[in-house]
Motif scaffolding. Sequence first.
Motif, PDB file in Angstrom:
ATOM      1  N   PRO A 231       1.042  -1.363   0.375  1.00  0.00           N
ATOM      2  CA  PRO A 231       0.315  -0.328   0.037  1.00  0.00           C
ATOM      3  C   PRO A 231       1.224   1.199   0.262  1.00  0.00           C
ATOM      4  O   PRO A 231       0.529   2.143  -0.247  1.00  0.00           O
ATOM      5  N   TYR A 232       2.117   1.046  -0.257  1.00  0.00           N
ATOM      6  CA  TYR A 232       2.695   2.394  -0.013  1.00  0.00           C
ATOM      7  C   TYR A 232       3.924   1.975  -1.316  1.00  0.00           C
ATOM      8  O   TYR A 232       4.534   1.314  -1.433  1.00  0.00           O
ATOM      9  N   PHE A 233       3.849   3.440  -2.024  1.00  0.00           N
ATOM     10  CA  PHE A 233       5.261   3.413  -3.025  1.00  0.00           C
ATOM     11  C   PHE A 233       5.632   4.793  -2.547  1.00  0.00           C
ATOM     12  O   PHE A 233       5.485   5.876  -2.210  1.00  0.00           O
ATOM     13  N   ALA A 234       6.805   4.527  -3.768  1.00  0.00           N
ATOM     14  CA  ALA A 234       7.652   4.980  -4.086  1.00  0.00           C
ATOM     15  C   ALA A 234       8.284   5.332  -4.786  1.00  0.00           C
ATOM     16  O   ALA A 234       8.442   4.397  -5.360  1.00  0.00           O
ATOM     17  N   GLY A 235       8.297   7.349  -5.863  1.00  0.00           N
ATOM     18  CA  GLY A 235       9.131   7.075  -7.022  1.00  0.00           C
ATOM     19  C   GLY A 235      10.056   7.533  -7.155  1.00  0.00           C
ATOM     20  O   GLY A 235      10.352   8.284  -5.944  1.00  0.00           O
ATOM     21  N   PHE A 236      11.238   7.563  -7.802  1.00  0.00           N
ATOM     22  CA  PHE A 236      12.359   8.797  -8.003  1.00  0.00           C
ATOM     23  C   PHE A 236      12.543   9.444  -9.416  1.00  0.00           C
ATOM     24  O   PHE A 236      12.111   8.562 -10.519  1.00  0.00           O
ATOM     25  N   SER A 237      12.962  10.598  -9.630  1.00  0.00           N
ATOM     26  CA  SER A 237      12.476  11.794 -10.603  1.00  0.00           C
ATOM     27  C   SER A 237      11.166  11.895 -11.337  1.00  0.00           C
ATOM     28  O   SER A 237      11.808  11.987 -12.774  1.00  0.00           O
ATOM     29  N   LEU A 238      10.156  10.997 -10.989  1.00  0.00           N
ATOM     30  CA  LEU A 238       8.897  11.789 -11.906  1.00  0.00           C
ATOM     31  C   LEU A 238       8.839  10.240 -12.626  1.00  0.00           C
ATOM     32  O   LEU A 238       7.500  10.211 -13.576  1.00  0.00           O
ATOM     33  N   ARG A 242       3.560   8.846 -13.735  1.00  0.00           N
ATOM     34  CA  ARG A 242       2.157   7.828 -14.200  1.00  0.00           C
ATOM     35  C   ARG A 242       1.687   7.436 -13.282  1.00  0.00           C
ATOM     36  O   ARG A 242       0.023   6.816 -13.602  1.00  0.00           O
ATOM     37  N   SER A 243       2.068   5.812 -12.509  1.00  0.00           N
ATOM     38  CA  SER A 243       1.024   5.248 -12.478  1.00  0.00           C
ATOM     39  C   SER A 243       0.821   5.617 -11.077  1.00  0.00           C
ATOM     40  O   SER A 243      -0.299   4.616 -10.161  1.00  0.00           O
ATOM     41  N   MET A 244       1.232   6.426 -10.792  1.00  0.00           N
ATOM     42  CA  MET A 244       0.802   7.061  -9.072  1.00  0.00           C
ATOM     43  C   MET A 244      -0.556   6.643  -9.202  1.00  0.00           C
ATOM     44  O   MET A 244      -1.212   6.280  -8.002  1.00  0.00           O
ATOM     45  N   ALA A 245      -1.673   7.002  -9.706  1.00  0.00           N
ATOM     46  CA  ALA A 245      -3.392   7.672  -9.544  1.00  0.00           C
ATOM     47  C   ALA A 245      -4.015   5.651  -9.085  1.00  0.00           C
ATOM     48  O   ALA A 245      -4.632   5.214  -8.568  1.00  0.00           O
ATOM     49  N   ARG A 246      -3.116   5.015 -10.468  1.00  0.00           N
ATOM     50  CA  ARG A 246      -3.470   3.567 -10.820  1.00  0.00           C
ATOM     51  C   ARG A 246      -3.121   3.022  -9.040  1.00  0.00           C
ATOM     52  O   ARG A 246      -3.892   2.067  -8.750  1.00  0.00           O
ATOM     53  N   GLU A 252      -5.034   0.195  -4.107  1.00  0.00           N
ATOM     54  CA  GLU A 252      -5.579   0.470  -2.866  1.00  0.00           C
ATOM     55  C   GLU A 252      -4.408   1.061  -2.032  1.00  0.00           C
ATOM     56  O   GLU A 252      -3.866   0.594  -0.916  1.00  0.00           O
ATOM     57  N   GLY A 253      -3.551   1.622  -2.915  1.00  0.00           N
ATOM     58  CA  GLY A 253      -2.554   2.261  -1.867  1.00  0.00           C
ATOM     59  C   GLY A 253      -2.766   3.140  -1.170  1.00  0.00           C
ATOM     60  O   GLY A 253      -3.806   4.112  -1.576  1.00  0.00           O
ATOM     61  N   LYS A 254      -1.987   3.840   0.290  1.00  0.00           N
ATOM     62  CA  LYS A 254      -1.987   4.964   0.764  1.00  0.00           C
ATOM     63  C   LYS A 254      -1.100   6.245   0.408  1.00  0.00           C
ATOM     64  O   LYS A 254      -1.611   6.922   1.328  1.00  0.00           O
TER      65      LYS A 254
END
Length: 289
Positions: A231-238, A242-246, A252-254
């Motif tokens: 449920p926890y997501f992290a990314g670097f440099s954008l 594009r997958s964030m909302a999905r 069921e990301g928090k």
Amino acid sequence: MDRERAMAMVEGVLKHLIDGADEWPLSMVDEVYVFGSFARGALQPGDVDLLVEFHGDDPRWDELVIEGLSYGRDPHRVLRAAMVGRKRGVQFLFNARRRVDFDLTLLWQRGDDLATALTRLHAIAADPNAGRAERHAMLPQFEGLDHRMPRSVREYLIEGIEAGAITVERLTLQDRDIDHPLVDKHVHSRWSPASPLHRAGRAVFANLLERGLDPAQLHLHGRDVDNIVTPYFAGFSLRYLRSMARCLTEFEGKEWLEVVNPTRTKDLDALRILPGSPAALERLSRVRL
């Protein structure tokens, strides 16, 4: 820095570029533009901002890109080193001419000699009244990050905020000593200790651990750390934004934590994105970024 020093730095960049224009890696460079406060004539510009357009159709460049994907190293470092060495004070953007929404001033294009480039440079008049350029699609959370965030990204996030799909807060991740076997295994298996992504990854884990969250539930920069349920997501440099909302809807990301510009020494500025209205978030997930 004062304008005289900034001018000398750009002159040095142009000289290195033209002297090495027929040797790799500078043989890949096609155009160089200046932008930002220096290009507007500011007497006390911050870092000089240069945009470099280059073609990467060279096997040596392909090797650097593969190395970057494998070890988190920035392939553009060879171009920076060839133009400025270890000097500080010049910030580069690469292959972004069609994406930026601010004015660019051409300094050099392939075929130009040094005299032509210097003539263009010295034609930029000093202006005691020069300030920051008008910026569009800005929020306080983006302050200082706008050169790293294309306008389309800023507009996308603002659209999500205004629709109630997400909230966005700004934070600076801290370097922390972490003694956790899962963290050590994951970070060290992906990035070398010298990589800015290694530092950013450890800082993301430290942030989660400080909040009492399980690092096994993290999906970090395109890869699950341990569990299938993350449920926890992290990314670097954008790269994966594009997958964030999905991720915040279907999985069921928090939260989504985005380190906008991983760096070896400077502040690790991040955006913490939290889900809002499920219906609005579902609509945002269908917006193409």
